[in-house]
Every structure is written in structure tokens, then in C-alpha cells.
Enzyme design. Structure first.
Site, mmCIF file in Angstrom:
data_model
loop_
_atom_site.group_PDB
_atom_site.id
_atom_site.type_symbol
_atom_site.label_atom_id
_atom_site.label_comp_id
_atom_site.label_asym_id
_atom_site.label_seq_id
_atom_site.Cartn_x
_atom_site.Cartn_y
_atom_site.Cartn_z
ATOM 1 N N HIS A 1 -11.177 12.157 114.344
ATOM 2 C CA HIS A 1 -12.471 12.589 113.831
ATOM 3 C C HIS A 1 -13.162 11.462 113.083
ATOM 4 C CE1 HIS A 1 -12.351 16.724 115.052
ATOM 5 N NE2 HIS A 1 -11.257 16.995 114.361
ATOM 6 N N CYS B 1 -16.298 10.588 117.681
ATOM 7 C CA CYS B 1 -17.681 11.036 117.859
ATOM 8 C C CYS B 1 -18.657 10.014 117.293
ATOM 9 C CB CYS B 1 -17.889 12.376 117.168
ATOM 10 S SG CYS B 1 -16.923 13.698 117.903
#
Length: 190
Positions: free
Chosen positions: A109, A167
Site C-alpha cells: 500500500h 497505487c
């Protein structure tokens, strides 16, 4: 009436901030515990040919991803589900591991383990520490792709390639529309 609405909004805001802080602390606690397990796992040097038959189960702690530029030692967990990524960097189950001469894929993440990912540069080192050895890779290049680009994960046999994904944009609020990909190759010293 307006005063009650303002107080309700204030209370809701405090609750949301508290919940976010609780999740952040819980995630850090899980990562710390997983890193302790990974350190114990990687200090035991097993048979160097273990990689040929090693098949960790989803959720298992399998090693440490060390990124010197970021001064980061991150636990590696088998699998990339939301629960597994809370514990650290996830290893795509269908990808290889070091010494298997194929593509190795790790994901994390952007707001936890890969928080400073954008600071990485070409020629930076990445070290993968597993029970059967430490493997150094050198960053070759980076690229940004759409979130649903499935061409990133593929076989590179017999060439070993380390791919890190997260991301993008890094400071985007919500589900980010892109992915930031880092490509690294084995150091000549491996």
C-alpha cells in the site's frame, strides 16, 4: 437547529479521525509483529537449494524487503489480499521467488509500507531476505500504468526480474486510478 447540526458534524469528524488513527496504529502493530517474525525466520540459514521446493502458504511471513534508500525493513507476506497487505509487503503467489529465474512480484500500500516509494531512484538497491539467503537487486526503471493493466505480471523465464507495485498517485485520496511499477534486476554480486 444550526448549532445542533454543527455539533453533530463536529462529533462525526472526531469519530472519523479517531477511527482512522486506530486503524493506522493497528496496522503499524501488525507490521511490527510480522517484521519480528520475519527477522527470526531470516536469521536461520537453511539448505540453499530449499528455494526449489519452497511453497509458502497464503498469509505466511516469508522474509524481509530491505530498501536502504528509504531506511526501510519491511516484512514480506505470502499473498496480496487486504488482510495480508495489512501485515506488510505482499508476494504474488503465482510469481517466482529469488533464484527461481522468473519474475518476482511484490505489492504494498502507498500509504503504509510503500509510503515513501516515490523517493526511489534508478540504481538504488533492494534486498530480499529469505530463509535461504539474501538477494540484492538494482532498480533499472519505473513506470506508471492504469490500475487494470494486467500486462505487468508475466513470466520472464529464464531472466530473473523483481517488480514492486503500489497505487499511484501517492497522495491520492480514495482508490487511486494508476499503479507505480518499479523494475529491478539481480545485482552482479548475487
Amino acid at each position: 437547529m444550526i448549532r445542533k447540526l454543527a455539533l453533530l458534524c463536529l462529533a462525526l469528524g472526531i469519530i472519523l479521525i479517531g477511527y482512522g488513527a486506530w486503524q493506522f496504529v493497528q496496522g503499524k502493530t501488525e507490521q511490527h509483529h510480522t517484521l519480528k517474525t520475519a527477522k527470526a525466520l531470516t536469521t536461520v540459514k537453511e539448505d540453499p537449494v530449499q528455494y526449489k521446493n519452497w511453497n509458502p502458504k497464503k498469509g505466511d511471513t516469508i522474509g524481509i524487503l530491505s530498501i536502504p534508500r528509504l531506511k526501510a525493513n519491511l516484512p514480506i507476506v505470502e499473498g496480496t489480499s487486504e488482510d495480508q497487505l495489512k501485515k506488510g509487503v505482499g508476494h504474488y503467489k503465482t510469481s517466482a521467488l529469488p533464484k527461481q529465474q522468473d519474475q518476482i512480484v511484490f505489492s504494498g500500500h502507498r500509504d503504509t509500507v510503500f509510503r515513501h516509494f516515490g523517493e526511489l531512484q534508478k540504481k538504488d538497491k533492494i534486498i530480499v531476505k529469505l530463509p535461504y539467503g539474501n538477494f540484492t537487486y538494482v532498480i533499472d526503471h519505473m513506470k506508471i500504468v492504469d490500475q487494470d493493466d494486467r500486462t505487468i505480471i508475466h513470466s520472464t523465464k529464464p531472466k530473473e526480474e523483481l517488480v514492486l507495485t503500489t497505487c499511484y498517485p501517492f497522495h491520492y485520496i480514495g482508490n487511486a486510478p494508476k499503479r507505480y511499477i518499479v523494475y529491478a534486476y539481480p545485482s552482479k554480486k548475487n
